[in-house]
Scaffold this motif. Structure first.
Motif, short mmCIF file in Angstrom:
data_model
loop_
_atom_site.label_atom_id
_atom_site.label_comp_id
_atom_site.label_asym_id
_atom_site.label_seq_id
_atom_site.Cartn_x
_atom_site.Cartn_y
_atom_site.Cartn_z
N ASP A 215 9.73 -34.15 -16.60
CA ASP A 215 8.83 -33.14 -16.04
C ASP A 215 7.89 -32.55 -17.08
OD1 ASP A 215 9.29 -33.13 -13.33
OD2 ASP A 215 10.96 -31.70 -13.43
N ASP A 216 8.40 -32.35 -18.29
CA ASP A 216 7.57 -31.66 -19.27
C ASP A 216 8.22 -31.73 -20.66
OD1 ASP A 216 5.43 -30.23 -20.25
OD2 ASP A 216 6.06 -28.30 -19.44
N LEU A 217 7.44 -31.33 -21.65
CA LEU A 217 7.94 -31.06 -22.98
C LEU A 217 7.55 -29.61 -23.29
CD1 LEU A 217 6.65 -34.22 -24.93
CD2 LEU A 217 8.93 -33.88 -23.94
N GLU A 218 8.53 -28.80 -23.67
CA GLU A 218 8.20 -27.42 -24.01
C GLU A 218 8.52 -27.15 -25.47
OE1 GLU A 218 10.35 -24.28 -22.20
OE2 GLU A 218 12.33 -25.06 -22.72
N ASN A 219 7.60 -26.45 -26.14
CA ASN A 219 7.89 -26.05 -27.51
C ASN A 219 8.18 -24.55 -27.55
OD1 ASN A 219 5.12 -25.71 -26.91
ND2 ASN A 219 4.61 -25.59 -29.08
N GLY A 220 8.69 -24.11 -28.70
CA GLY A 220 9.23 -22.76 -28.77
C GLY A 220 8.36 -21.75 -29.48
N TRP A 221 8.98 -20.99 -30.37
CA TRP A 221 8.38 -19.80 -30.95
C TRP A 221 8.67 -19.80 -32.44
CZ3 TRP A 221 11.39 -14.67 -31.04
CH2 TRP A 221 10.59 -13.61 -31.48
N SER A 222 7.67 -19.47 -33.24
CA SER A 222 7.87 -19.45 -34.69
C SER A 222 7.46 -18.10 -35.29
CB SER A 222 7.09 -20.58 -35.36
OG SER A 222 7.66 -21.82 -35.08
N PRO A 223 8.29 -17.10 -35.10
CA PRO A 223 8.00 -15.81 -35.74
C PRO A 223 8.31 -15.89 -37.23
CG PRO A 223 10.14 -15.73 -34.70
CD PRO A 223 9.55 -17.07 -34.35
N LYS A 224 7.88 -14.88 -37.98
CA LYS A 224 8.22 -14.79 -39.39
C LYS A 224 9.70 -14.46 -39.51
CE LYS A 224 7.44 -14.40 -43.86
NZ LYS A 224 7.09 -15.57 -44.69
N CYS A 225 10.46 -15.41 -40.08
CA CYS A 225 11.91 -15.25 -40.14
C CYS A 225 12.38 -14.96 -41.57
CB CYS A 225 12.61 -16.51 -39.62
SG CYS A 225 12.43 -16.77 -37.86
N LEU A 226 13.64 -14.61 -41.69
CA LEU A 226 14.26 -14.40 -42.99
C LEU A 226 14.52 -15.75 -43.65
CD1 LEU A 226 16.80 -11.61 -41.95
CD2 LEU A 226 14.48 -11.33 -42.85
N ASP A 227 14.67 -15.75 -44.96
CA ASP A 227 14.80 -17.01 -45.69
C ASP A 227 16.24 -17.47 -45.84
OD1 ASP A 227 12.08 -17.39 -46.05
OD2 ASP A 227 12.04 -16.16 -47.86
N HIS A 228 17.03 -17.36 -44.79
CA HIS A 228 18.41 -17.86 -44.83
C HIS A 228 18.86 -18.17 -43.41
CE1 HIS A 228 18.90 -13.39 -44.46
NE2 HIS A 228 19.69 -13.78 -43.47
N PRO A 229 19.86 -19.04 -43.26
CA PRO A 229 20.37 -19.36 -41.92
C PRO A 229 20.96 -18.12 -41.25
CG PRO A 229 21.11 -20.99 -43.50
CD PRO A 229 20.51 -19.87 -44.30
N SER A 312 17.23 -37.50 -12.75
CA SER A 312 16.39 -38.24 -13.71
C SER A 312 16.84 -39.69 -13.84
CB SER A 312 16.47 -37.56 -15.08
OG SER A 312 15.74 -38.32 -16.03
N LEU A 313 15.86 -40.57 -14.03
CA LEU A 313 16.12 -41.98 -14.30
C LEU A 313 16.35 -42.24 -15.79
CD1 LEU A 313 13.38 -43.61 -12.03
CD2 LEU A 313 15.80 -43.27 -11.51
N LEU A 314 16.37 -41.17 -16.57
CA LEU A 314 16.44 -41.29 -18.02
C LEU A 314 17.62 -40.49 -18.56
CD1 LEU A 314 14.90 -42.52 -20.44
CD2 LEU A 314 13.59 -40.39 -20.56
N ASP A 315 18.51 -41.18 -19.28
CA ASP A 315 19.65 -40.51 -19.91
C ASP A 315 19.19 -39.90 -21.25
OD1 ASP A 315 22.78 -40.29 -20.12
OD2 ASP A 315 22.08 -41.03 -22.07
N GLY A 316 19.64 -38.68 -21.54
CA GLY A 316 19.20 -37.98 -22.74
C GLY A 316 19.57 -38.72 -24.01
N ARG A 317 20.78 -39.24 -24.08
CA ARG A 317 21.19 -39.97 -25.28
C ARG A 317 20.39 -41.26 -25.44
NH1 ARG A 317 25.99 -37.88 -23.12
NH2 ARG A 317 27.19 -36.55 -24.56
N PHE A 318 20.07 -41.89 -24.32
CA PHE A 318 19.26 -43.11 -24.36
C PHE A 318 17.87 -42.79 -24.89
CE2 PHE A 318 16.23 -46.04 -22.34
CZ PHE A 318 16.74 -47.26 -22.76
#
Length: 405
Positions: A215-229, A312-318
């Protein structure tokens, strides 16, 4: 001076670096020879691990007075044995105790370094210890070679089942002409394959575009983050490295600052398929299936999430597997944009236009099971190789030092 390798530094990991030709021009001061097999230390940083045995390839090495040189007596100890001993945790601990104060540049007098002691078996026993270690390394290398062959074979079976055989070798044609409309990929190989009709074979299954399957491809959000996980209870934003190597790595994220509210809509879930839209060339279009993930991690705007159709006719792992096919990678790399070699991009329409063979859903899942079986078998061998190396090193060190102090 031109023929000399002049020392630049020894890293804390014991790697010796030499000056470039330009750096040598500006050097002033006395120099002293160091020969292959000699032990060299840094007066300033030896306590941090800045010492090494000169490798055989550097037979014309010169050092400054800041790098004392010790000749190794082959009648008492082999250079390779010294090279191994100075890498042990026990020896590093002893050297580290030479440091005084909190500075990282605490100068160590050569006499202090020379006061250190190491266990010294006779030369024959040194050879026995080294032979045992390197035998284990060779066994580990054999396992890794076998693992690579298994992984390659399973990938080849996957491609063969889809009807995508590797193209034949290119003929030796230094000069050739092609029409623009006849060529999909403008490169030396792409043009030559077009005019010689020696491209990939025709697939066994219907070839479909991604936009007809999702159906689609959606991208996210890139705010200014901290420099660690992000810590486990806090929100984070995935970096492109989360999918760069073809598998999902949740540790590749940055923590969202407390002042910013998360956008839960972008939270990554198990079963998602994520595609990178920006990176260096070889990682643009990198794709991973999310088998498992911690909560509170969001997509960045450099990552797409695949929105599948109902039934869907498409498997995610495939899909994650076919995105790595050479034929698909060729399509991706011909549609990249961006002038910087370190940051290329691909648009949503370009990704949605990708074409690949699509078997029925049951066949897709069967192919992935077989592919994963080969990968798992290869991974087991790779893990055994890692363990062989670990045990070999521990055995060498424990033979010399009862404890690491």
């Amino acid at each position: 001076m031109d023929e000399l390798n002049v020392i630049a530094k020894i890293t804390f990991g014991g790697v010796l670096h030499v000056r470039t030709a330009e750096e040598k021009k500006g050097y002033k001061g006395p120099l002293f020879y160091a020969h292959p097999g000699d032990l060299v230390i840094s007066k300033i940083r030896v306590a941090q691990g800045s010492l090494c045995v000169v490798p055989d390839r550097l037979d014309h090495l010169a050092v400054s007075a800041e790098y004392p040189v010790y000749n190794v007596d082959p009648a008492k100890v082999s250079a390779e044995f010294i090279r191994m001993v100075i890498r042990t945790d026990a020896f590093k601990h002893r050297v580290g105790r030479l440091r005084s104060g909190n500075t990282t540049k605490a100068r160590v007098r050569p006499s202090e370094f020379e006061s250190l002691t190491i266990p010294l078996p006779d030369v024959s026993e040194q050879k026995t210890l080294l032979d045992g270690y390197y035998t284990a390394l060779n066994d580990a290398e054999v396992l890794e070679t076998e693992a690579a062959k298994i992984a390659q074979a399973s990938q080849r079976i996957f491609e063969d089942e889809l009807g995508i055989a590797s193209p034949p070798p290119l003929p030796n044609r230094p000069v050739f002409i092609a029409r623009f409309k006849d060529v999909e990929r403008w490169s030396h190989e792409g043009v030559l394959r077009a005019i010689t009709q020696s491209g990939h074979s025709i697939a066994k299954w219907p070839v479909m575009a991604l936009d007809s399957l999702v159906d689609d491809l959606e991208n996210g959000w890139s705010p200014k983050c901290l420099d660690h996980p992000a810590s486990p209870n806090n929100w984070g934003v995935l970096k492109v490295g989360a999918v760069s190597y073809g598998y999902y790595d949740e540790m590749e994220n940055k923590e969202l600052p407390p002042k910013l509210k998360p956008l839960p809509h972008y939270e990554v879930k198990e079963g998602d398929v994520i595609i990178s839209r920006a990176n260096v060339t070889r990682y643009v279009g990198a794709c991973a299936y999310v088998e498992k993930t911690r909560p509170k991690l969001m997509l960045s705007d450099k990552l797409f999430r695949v929105i599948f159709k109902e039934d869907s006719l498409l498997d995610g792992r495939f899909l994650a597997a076919v995105m790595k096919l050479p034929t698909v990678r060729e399509q991706i790399e011909t549609q990249l944009t961006g002038t910087s070699p370190t940051m290329k991009n691909i648009s949503k329409p370009s990704l949605l236009s990708l074409r690949f063979p699509v078997p029925d859903i049951a066949t897709q899942r069967d192919l992935i099971v077989k592919l994963n079986q080969g990968r798992q078998e290869a991974e087991i061998k790779n893990m055994k190789a890692i363990e062989l190396r670990r045990v070999a090193w521990a055995k060498f060190e424990s033979a010399l030092f009862e404890t690491t102090e």
